[in-house]
Design a protein around this motif. Structure first.
Motif, PDB file in Angstrom:
ATOM      1  N   SER A   1      -3.632  -7.276  -5.817  1.00 12.58           N
ATOM      2  CA  SER A   1      -4.803  -6.769  -5.127  1.00 12.58           C
ATOM      3  C   SER A   1      -5.428  -7.909  -4.358  1.00 12.58           C
ATOM      4  O   SER A   1      -5.375  -9.058  -4.771  1.00 12.58           O
ATOM      5  CB  SER A   1      -5.800  -6.176  -6.117  1.00 12.58           C
ATOM      6  OG  SER A   1      -6.146  -7.135  -7.097  1.00 12.58           O
TER       7      SER A   1
ATOM      8  N   VAL B   1      -3.146   2.728  -2.106  1.00 12.09           N
ATOM      9  CA  VAL B   1      -2.839   1.593  -2.976  1.00 12.09           C
ATOM     10  C   VAL B   1      -3.260   1.877  -4.415  1.00 12.09           C
ATOM     11  O   VAL B   1      -2.580   1.462  -5.362  1.00 12.09           O
ATOM     12  CB  VAL B   1      -3.501   0.312  -2.439  1.00 12.09           C
ATOM     13  CG1 VAL B   1      -3.307  -0.843  -3.422  1.00 12.09           C
ATOM     14  CG2 VAL B   1      -2.926  -0.057  -1.074  1.00 12.09           C
TER      15      VAL B   1
ATOM     16  N   GLN C   1      -0.512   1.430  -7.313  1.00 12.36           N
ATOM     17  CA  GLN C   1      -0.563   0.496  -8.429  1.00 12.36           C
ATOM     18  C   GLN C   1      -0.044   1.132  -9.719  1.00 12.36           C
ATOM     19  O   GLN C   1       0.758   0.527 -10.446  1.00 12.36           O
ATOM     20  CB  GLN C   1      -2.000   0.005  -8.626  1.00 12.36           C
ATOM     21  CG  GLN C   1      -2.470  -0.940  -7.542  1.00 12.36           C
ATOM     22  CD  GLN C   1      -3.913  -1.359  -7.748  1.00 12.36           C
ATOM     23  OE1 GLN C   1      -4.759  -0.577  -8.200  1.00 12.36           O
ATOM     24  NE2 GLN C   1      -4.213  -2.603  -7.434  1.00 12.36           N
ATOM     25  N   TRP C   2      -0.487   2.342  -9.987  1.00 10.55           N
ATOM     26  CA  TRP C   2      -0.016   3.026 -11.190  1.00 10.55           C
ATOM     27  C   TRP C   2       1.483   3.303 -11.111  1.00 10.55           C
ATOM     28  O   TRP C   2       2.220   3.081 -12.079  1.00 10.55           O
ATOM     29  CB  TRP C   2      -0.770   4.344 -11.386  1.00 10.55           C
ATOM     30  CG  TRP C   2      -2.152   4.175 -11.923  1.00 10.55           C
ATOM     31  CD1 TRP C   2      -3.336   4.372 -11.252  1.00 10.55           C
ATOM     32  CD2 TRP C   2      -2.516   3.761 -13.249  1.00 10.55           C
ATOM     33  NE1 TRP C   2      -4.399   4.103 -12.077  1.00 10.55           N
ATOM     34  CE2 TRP C   2      -3.937   3.728 -13.306  1.00 10.55           C
ATOM     35  CE3 TRP C   2      -1.797   3.419 -14.386  1.00 10.55           C
ATOM     36  CZ2 TRP C   2      -4.625   3.369 -14.460  1.00 10.55           C
ATOM     37  CZ3 TRP C   2      -2.484   3.049 -15.539  1.00 10.55           C
ATOM     38  CH2 TRP C   2      -3.878   3.036 -15.572  1.00 10.55           C
TER      39      TRP C   2
ATOM     40  N   PHE D   1       5.805  -2.871  -4.749  1.00 11.58           N
ATOM     41  CA  PHE D   1       5.021  -4.102  -4.897  1.00 11.58           C
ATOM     42  C   PHE D   1       5.027  -4.903  -3.588  1.00 11.58           C
ATOM     43  O   PHE D   1       3.985  -5.391  -3.138  1.00 11.58           O
ATOM     44  CB  PHE D   1       5.591  -4.969  -6.021  1.00 11.58           C
ATOM     45  CG  PHE D   1       5.147  -4.581  -7.397  1.00 11.58           C
ATOM     46  CD1 PHE D   1       3.802  -4.522  -7.723  1.00 11.58           C
ATOM     47  CD2 PHE D   1       6.079  -4.279  -8.377  1.00 11.58           C
ATOM     48  CE1 PHE D   1       3.387  -4.171  -8.992  1.00 11.58           C
ATOM     49  CE2 PHE D   1       5.682  -3.924  -9.655  1.00 11.58           C
ATOM     50  CZ  PHE D   1       4.329  -3.861  -9.969  1.00 11.58           C
TER      51      PHE D   1
ATOM     52  N   MET E   1       2.719  -3.334  -1.029  1.00 14.05           N
ATOM     53  CA  MET E   1       1.293  -3.564  -1.270  1.00 14.05           C
ATOM     54  C   MET E   1       0.896  -4.994  -0.915  1.00 14.05           C
ATOM     55  O   MET E   1      -0.198  -5.236  -0.384  1.00 14.05           O
ATOM     56  CB  MET E   1       0.954  -3.234  -2.722  1.00 14.05           C
ATOM     57  CG  MET E   1       0.983  -1.746  -3.024  1.00 14.05           C
ATOM     58  SD  MET E   1       0.354  -1.299  -4.661  1.00 14.05           S
ATOM     59  CE  MET E   1       1.731  -1.815  -5.692  1.00 14.05           C
TER      60      MET E   1
ATOM     61  N   ARG F   1      -8.991   4.634 -11.691  1.00 10.76           N
ATOM     62  CA  ARG F   1      -8.580   3.406 -11.025  1.00 10.76           C
ATOM     63  C   ARG F   1      -8.012   2.409 -12.020  1.00 10.76           C
ATOM     64  O   ARG F   1      -8.451   2.319 -13.158  1.00 10.76           O
ATOM     65  CB  ARG F   1      -9.766   2.782 -10.285  1.00 10.76           C
ATOM     66  CG  ARG F   1     -10.228   3.584  -9.090  1.00 10.76           C
ATOM     67  CD  ARG F   1     -11.464   2.985  -8.471  1.00 10.76           C
ATOM     68  NE  ARG F   1     -11.974   3.819  -7.401  1.00 10.76           N
ATOM     69  CZ  ARG F   1     -13.173   3.668  -6.828  1.00 10.76           C
ATOM     70  NH1 ARG F   1     -13.971   2.692  -7.233  1.00 10.76           N
ATOM     71  NH2 ARG F   1     -13.553   4.489  -5.867  1.00 10.76           N
ATOM     72  N   MET F   2      -7.045   1.660 -11.551  1.00 11.31           N
ATOM     73  CA  MET F   2      -6.413   0.641 -12.376  1.00 11.31           C
ATOM     74  C   MET F   2      -7.442  -0.450 -12.717  1.00 11.31           C
ATOM     75  O   MET F   2      -7.992  -1.077 -11.813  1.00 11.31           O
ATOM     76  CB  MET F   2      -5.249   0.005 -11.627  1.00 11.31           C
ATOM     77  CG  MET F   2      -4.583  -1.143 -12.346  1.00 11.31           C
ATOM     78  SD  MET F   2      -3.479  -0.612 -13.664  1.00 11.31           S
ATOM     79  CE  MET F   2      -2.183   0.200 -12.720  1.00 11.31           C
TER      80      MET F   2
ATOM     81  N   ARG G   1      -8.893  -3.929 -13.264  1.00  9.65           N
ATOM     82  CA  ARG G   1      -8.410  -5.164 -12.634  1.00  9.65           C
ATOM     83  C   ARG G   1      -7.709  -6.082 -13.642  1.00  9.65           C
ATOM     84  O   ARG G   1      -6.662  -6.659 -13.341  1.00  9.65           O
ATOM     85  CB  ARG G   1      -9.585  -5.897 -11.985  1.00  9.65           C
ATOM     86  CG  ARG G   1      -9.178  -7.154 -11.229  1.00  9.65           C
ATOM     87  CD  ARG G   1     -10.360  -7.761 -10.504  1.00  9.65           C
ATOM     88  NE  ARG G   1     -10.006  -8.991  -9.832  1.00  9.65           N
ATOM     89  CZ  ARG G   1      -9.388  -9.060  -8.655  1.00  9.65           C
ATOM     90  NH1 ARG G   1      -9.044  -7.961  -8.039  1.00  9.65           N
ATOM     91  NH2 ARG G   1      -9.120 -10.216  -8.102  1.00  9.65           N
TER      92      ARG G   1
ATOM     93  N   TRP H   1      -4.296  -4.797 -14.374  1.00 10.40           N
ATOM     94  CA  TRP H   1      -3.414  -5.013 -13.219  1.00 10.40           C
ATOM     95  C   TRP H   1      -2.893  -6.440 -13.177  1.00 10.40           C
ATOM     96  O   TRP H   1      -1.712  -6.694 -12.916  1.00 10.40           O
ATOM     97  CB  TRP H   1      -4.184  -4.661 -11.954  1.00 10.40           C
ATOM     98  CG  TRP H   1      -3.458  -4.881 -10.673  1.00 10.40           C
ATOM     99  CD1 TRP H   1      -3.809  -5.732  -9.666  1.00 10.40           C
ATOM    100  CD2 TRP H   1      -2.268  -4.223 -10.217  1.00 10.40           C
ATOM    101  NE1 TRP H   1      -2.916  -5.655  -8.630  1.00 10.40           N
ATOM    102  CE2 TRP H   1      -1.957  -4.739  -8.946  1.00 10.40           C
ATOM    103  CE3 TRP H   1      -1.435  -3.258 -10.781  1.00 10.40           C
ATOM    104  CZ2 TRP H   1      -0.850  -4.318  -8.222  1.00 10.40           C
ATOM    105  CZ3 TRP H   1      -0.329  -2.841 -10.054  1.00 10.40           C
ATOM    106  CH2 TRP H   1      -0.053  -3.357  -8.790  1.00 10.40           C
TER     107      TRP H   1
END
Length: 280
Positions: A4, A29, A33-34, A71, A74, A255-256, A258, A261
């Motif tokens: 991120s 995004v 991420q998931w 990946f 992103m 949301r992921m 942080r 992540w």
């Protein structure tokens, strides 16, 4: 993994034009991420923990082939549209790679290899360098001797970067082709995000996507793995071409986190290493 963009990036004049174009929506995004973490975990669990007799290699050759191109996409997307300091971003990825290297090395493999964070970070550094050289010096058309001198130095820098790519490739996960993916993504995403009013502009944007798809097609051995990798890259290119604006924002509660992540890549390798080498 540290993919991120930095929350409060410093302003760097050399990378300012990476965001000169209108920023596309990055809502996808949050979903990506998931998907990236799930598919990566499926790949590694089936590869390292499942007994060979279970015959689940198909999961690694299909679902598992989504993770790396996602990946890489992103990283390239954030570098172009969401951070003012791609090099700082690359350093953050390298830190995670260093933390993950020890448990990564405990996985069954032939010889020494650097994990995927090194592939992503080096690819990002290379893509940013090539972007800046192309923007500033590579295609200078001038009778000014100073301008031509800058162009020659830029081409020498490109040659040096290719030599480094050739030397480093065997030491990182996904090798030479993996290192190419982010620079080619950056080329394609930037081209697709530009307004294309004429036929030649549309053809140019389309042509810019071909290196990504070619590398994706060459990256794996089996036809199934190739298909999933190419399909993932194609989906990202469609997002850059305008589909990103149609992706809804992920709900706040979904949301992921942080910390999750950033910690998942080294953490899941550490967990697999414990299960793999646990006595008895």
């Amino acid at each position: 993994m540290p993919l991120s963009a930095p929350r409060q990036p410093t302003l760097m004049r050399s990378t300012q034009t990476l965001r000169d174009t209108q920023r596309p929506s990055s809502a996808w995004v949050g979903w990506g991420q998931w998907l990236a973490l799930i598919t990566m975990t499926v790949d590694h669990v089936t590869r390292y923990l499942m007994p060979y007799s279970w015959d689940v290699g198909w999961a690694s050759s299909s679902i598992g082939r989504i993770a790396f191109p996602l990946f890489a996409a992103m990283v390239a997307w954030h570098a172009l549209f969401n951070t003012r300091d791609p090099m700082r971003y690359a350093r953050r990825i390298l830190v995670i790679g260093l933390l993950a290297q020890l448990p990564y090395m405990s996985m069954p493999r032939y010889g020494f290899q650097l994990n995927i964070c090194f592939t992503l970070a080096l690819g990002l550094c290379w893509g940013t360098l090539l972007y800046e050289l192309a923007r500033r010096s590579l295609f200078t058309v001038s009778t000014n001797k100073h301008a031509w001198g800058k162009a020659i130095k830029a081409w020498l820098a490109v040659a040096a970067s290719l030599a480094i790519w050739w030397l480093v490739g065997p030491w990182v996960e996904y090798g030479h082709r993996g290192l190419l993916l982010i620079p080619f993504y950056m080329l394609a995403l930037q081209a697709l995000n530009q307004p294309a009013e004429t036929l030649s502009e549309r053809l140019g944007a389309t042509a810019a996507t071909l290196p990504v798809l070619l590398v994706a097609g060459l990256m794996n051995n089996s036809d199934m793995a190739k298909a999933f990798t190419v399909a993932t890259c194609l989906a990202v290119l469609l997002l850059a071409a305008g589909a990103a604006s149609r992706v809804p924002q992920i709900a706040a509660g979904a949301r992921m986190p942080r910390k999750l992540w950033l910690a998942w890549y080294p953490g899941h390798f550490a967990a697999i290493a414990v299960l793999l080498h646990w006595p008895g």
